[in-house]
Design a protein around this motif. Sequence first.
Motif, PDB file in Angstrom:
ATOM      1  N   ILE A 154       0.840  -1.242   0.011  1.00  8.26           N
ATOM      2  CA  ILE A 154      -0.133   0.000   0.196  1.00  8.26           C
ATOM      3  C   ILE A 154       0.597   1.348  -0.032  1.00  8.26           C
ATOM      4  O   ILE A 154       0.749   2.329  -0.764  1.00  8.26           O
ATOM      5  N   SER A 155       2.022   1.146   0.829  1.00  9.60           N
ATOM      6  CA  SER A 155       2.708   2.449   0.976  1.00  9.60           C
ATOM      7  C   SER A 155       3.505   2.860  -0.304  1.00  9.60           C
ATOM      8  O   SER A 155       3.671   3.931  -0.841  1.00  9.60           O
ATOM      9  N   VAL A 156       4.013   1.518  -0.953  1.00 12.66           N
ATOM     10  CA  VAL A 156       4.921   1.887  -2.155  1.00 12.66           C
ATOM     11  C   VAL A 156       3.955   2.184  -3.275  1.00 12.66           C
ATOM     12  O   VAL A 156       4.436   3.147  -4.145  1.00 12.66           O
ATOM     13  N   SER A 157       2.689   1.491  -3.412  1.00 10.62           N
ATOM     14  CA  SER A 157       1.915   1.904  -4.474  1.00 10.62           C
ATOM     15  C   SER A 157       1.422   3.388  -4.150  1.00 10.62           C
ATOM     16  O   SER A 157       1.579   4.343  -5.632  1.00 10.62           O
ATOM     17  N   ALA A 170      -0.002   6.820   6.832  1.00  9.48           N
ATOM     18  CA  ALA A 170       0.257   6.906   8.552  1.00  9.48           C
ATOM     19  C   ALA A 170      -1.136   6.137   9.008  1.00  9.48           C
ATOM     20  O   ALA A 170      -0.562   5.361  10.165  1.00  9.48           O
ATOM     21  N   THR A 171      -2.290   6.158   8.528  1.00  6.18           N
ATOM     22  CA  THR A 171      -3.267   5.434   9.201  1.00  6.18           C
ATOM     23  C   THR A 171      -3.009   3.919   9.490  1.00  6.18           C
ATOM     24  O   THR A 171      -3.084   3.038  10.071  1.00  6.18           O
ATOM     25  N   ASP A 172      -2.320   3.448   8.118  1.00  6.76           N
ATOM     26  CA  ASP A 172      -2.096   1.944   7.941  1.00  6.76           C
ATOM     27  C   ASP A 172      -1.050   1.770   8.899  1.00  6.76           C
ATOM     28  O   ASP A 172      -0.858   0.732   9.465  1.00  6.76           O
ATOM     29  N   PHE A 173       0.155   2.717   8.849  1.00  8.69           N
ATOM     30  CA  PHE A 173       1.135   2.253   9.772  1.00  8.69           C
ATOM     31  C   PHE A 173       0.652   2.333  11.314  1.00  8.69           C
ATOM     32  O   PHE A 173       1.409   1.542  11.875  1.00  8.69           O
ATOM     33  N   ILE A 174       0.013   3.402  11.646  1.00  9.88           N
ATOM     34  CA  ILE A 174      -0.429   3.425  13.039  1.00  9.88           C
ATOM     35  C   ILE A 174      -1.349   2.097  13.443  1.00  9.88           C
ATOM     36  O   ILE A 174      -1.130   1.780  14.391  1.00  9.88           O
ATOM     37  N   CYS A 175      -1.935   1.541  12.632  1.00  6.93           N
ATOM     38  CA  CYS A 175      -2.896   0.489  12.908  1.00  6.93           C
ATOM     39  C   CYS A 175      -2.069  -0.723  12.994  1.00  6.93           C
ATOM     40  O   CYS A 175      -2.209  -1.726  13.858  1.00  6.93           O
ATOM     41  N   TRP A 176      -1.170  -1.072  12.090  1.00  8.05           N
ATOM     42  CA  TRP A 176      -0.536  -2.297  11.852  1.00  8.05           C
ATOM     43  C   TRP A 176       1.021  -2.478  12.446  1.00  8.05           C
ATOM     44  O   TRP A 176       1.215  -3.235  13.289  1.00  8.05           O
ATOM     45  N   VAL A 233     -13.144   3.749  10.636  1.00 11.08           N
ATOM     46  CA  VAL A 233     -13.723   4.954  10.642  1.00 11.08           C
ATOM     47  C   VAL A 233     -13.135   5.803   9.670  1.00 11.08           C
ATOM     48  O   VAL A 233     -13.697   6.683   8.969  1.00 11.08           O
ATOM     49  N   ILE A 234     -11.763   5.684   9.789  1.00 10.19           N
ATOM     50  CA  ILE A 234     -11.058   6.680   8.743  1.00 10.19           C
ATOM     51  C   ILE A 234     -11.165   6.375   7.250  1.00 10.19           C
ATOM     52  O   ILE A 234     -11.346   7.166   6.271  1.00 10.19           O
ATOM     53  N   ASN A 235     -11.327   4.968   7.149  1.00  9.47           N
ATOM     54  CA  ASN A 235     -11.432   4.658   5.482  1.00  9.47           C
ATOM     55  C   ASN A 235     -12.494   5.172   4.856  1.00  9.47           C
ATOM     56  O   ASN A 235     -12.325   5.517   3.518  1.00  9.47           O
ATOM     57  N   PRO A 236     -13.670   5.432   5.298  1.00  9.89           N
ATOM     58  CA  PRO A 236     -14.737   5.927   4.591  1.00  9.89           C
ATOM     59  C   PRO A 236     -14.448   7.192   4.157  1.00  9.89           C
ATOM     60  O   PRO A 236     -14.763   7.786   2.855  1.00  9.89           O
TER      61      PRO A 236
END
Length: 532
Positions: free
Chosen positions: A375-378, A417-423, A457-460
Amino acid sequence: SCSNQDQKKIFSLRSDGGIALVRPTSGREGSFSIDRTFVCENHNCVPYGKVCDLVDDCGDGSDERGCVNHFDCNPGSNASLEYIPLSSVGDGTYDCVNLRDEMTRCTDDVISGTFLKVSCWIIGMMSVVLDSVVLFRGGISLSRVKSSSGLLDRALIMMIGLGDLLVGGYLLCIAAVDVSYRDSFCGRQYEWLLSWKCVALGVISTVGSQVSLFSMTVLSVSRKRSIAQGLLCPGDRANKRAYVKVMAITGGIILLSTLLAVIPLLQRFEDVFGNAIYYPDVDFIKGFYRKWDFAPLIAEYYGRTRLDITSFSWGSLRRLTQNMFTTRDHLESHVVSFYSSDPVCLFKYFVDWDDPQLPYTRMMLMLNFVCFVLISVSYVAVNRFSVQSSSAVGAASRKALRKRNQKLQRKVTIIIATDFICWVPFIAIAILHRYEVINATEYYALLSIVILPINSVINPLLYDSTVGGFVSRVKTRVSFSIRRRGSDIRDRATRTLRNPVEDRGERTEDGRTNEVRDEVITSSIEISSIRM
């Protein structure tokens, strides 16, 4: 029965300095006699020597109620009376059938702490509402999509909404379970942990989080591929082949996510994913018995001290235990499932080095980390291409493209950033727990209820223009309303201070009325509050 006895007792000192219990003698005023019997609440009588002796001699528990020398395993309950010495509380060994004596391992709530309880409700409700809008609007607009790449994008955004909706539903269900078991979970934990509802919620949360993550990964790779091939404005129409492709991709994501969630429940993998065995009808096997807990039991009964119990299957341990009971044809037992290791019934990410579930958990963490990297690279590649394309256009269009690129950069930054914080922190903590650097068990509820689900909540707001646009319009209207109200208050305060003051009430020493003075002070306070 001794119902005719006066239950009121009087303490008196004996001649040897001890304490005696005496009661008034019936019919003789001022006369007392020594009372050697305790009157139970059900009007039975027992000798005082049997009061507070850890045994219910009255039959209603009244002879043990209020004693300070023991621990009540079932406070407030008359159906199951069980008492243990105070020295057995918190000693690392389960003595109460409901494990209440080891409160460090057993809490009275499914979700501990007000912050987590409130967060669970708020995140769950917001996720369900926002992602329901995504699915509803996406279903309406799906039939109007003309290009195949646009069709895939819209379908994947709906898949993200579907996964996040499942996560939101899971949070609301856990919050409701917490309410239903409030202040009584410790004594009823087996009822919940061994139920199909706990397992079902574990599967739903796992399927939801994986569907959302896999869909985000495929969407990011698809957008990068479209940009690389110059298909931002494609001419290929959404034909039957495009619909089949979309169905195959979305179906594959759902199938893979479901498979990863249900593999730990398959009977053939019971020895890998089974956490413990619970015997509800065996008093000396209290709580959840892990394989190594059976070692002293097997050794004492069968006289075998050099056995590697961890190599035994759960079926073998059940048979060995069954053979200890010659009077019972069938001994009821339950294998504690993969999702029943914690009251919130989530995927077991935190495992120890000797846990047979370690390889599977490690595979899941690595898979999710690879998804984050893709996701980050893309999206970094998407942003770079957008910047390069803006430099190739004329000066007239460059300003508009610059604004578009800034907006895109902000969106890409937030997504990463949100994906990083989550996983990433979750994976790092799981690794530290694996190598026994920290004990992450106490953080599991926080990570699973707040950190991981926050993307639902953030994804939508990030992936769906309808929800994001609605929130943006609400924000603009609120901001405009505040600015306009602030301007009106400032104008009114200015006019009040500059214009001559009419007599409208009792005058003060400086010639202003109390009413006007209060109005000016109120206006000043309102202006200050708006600026803050």
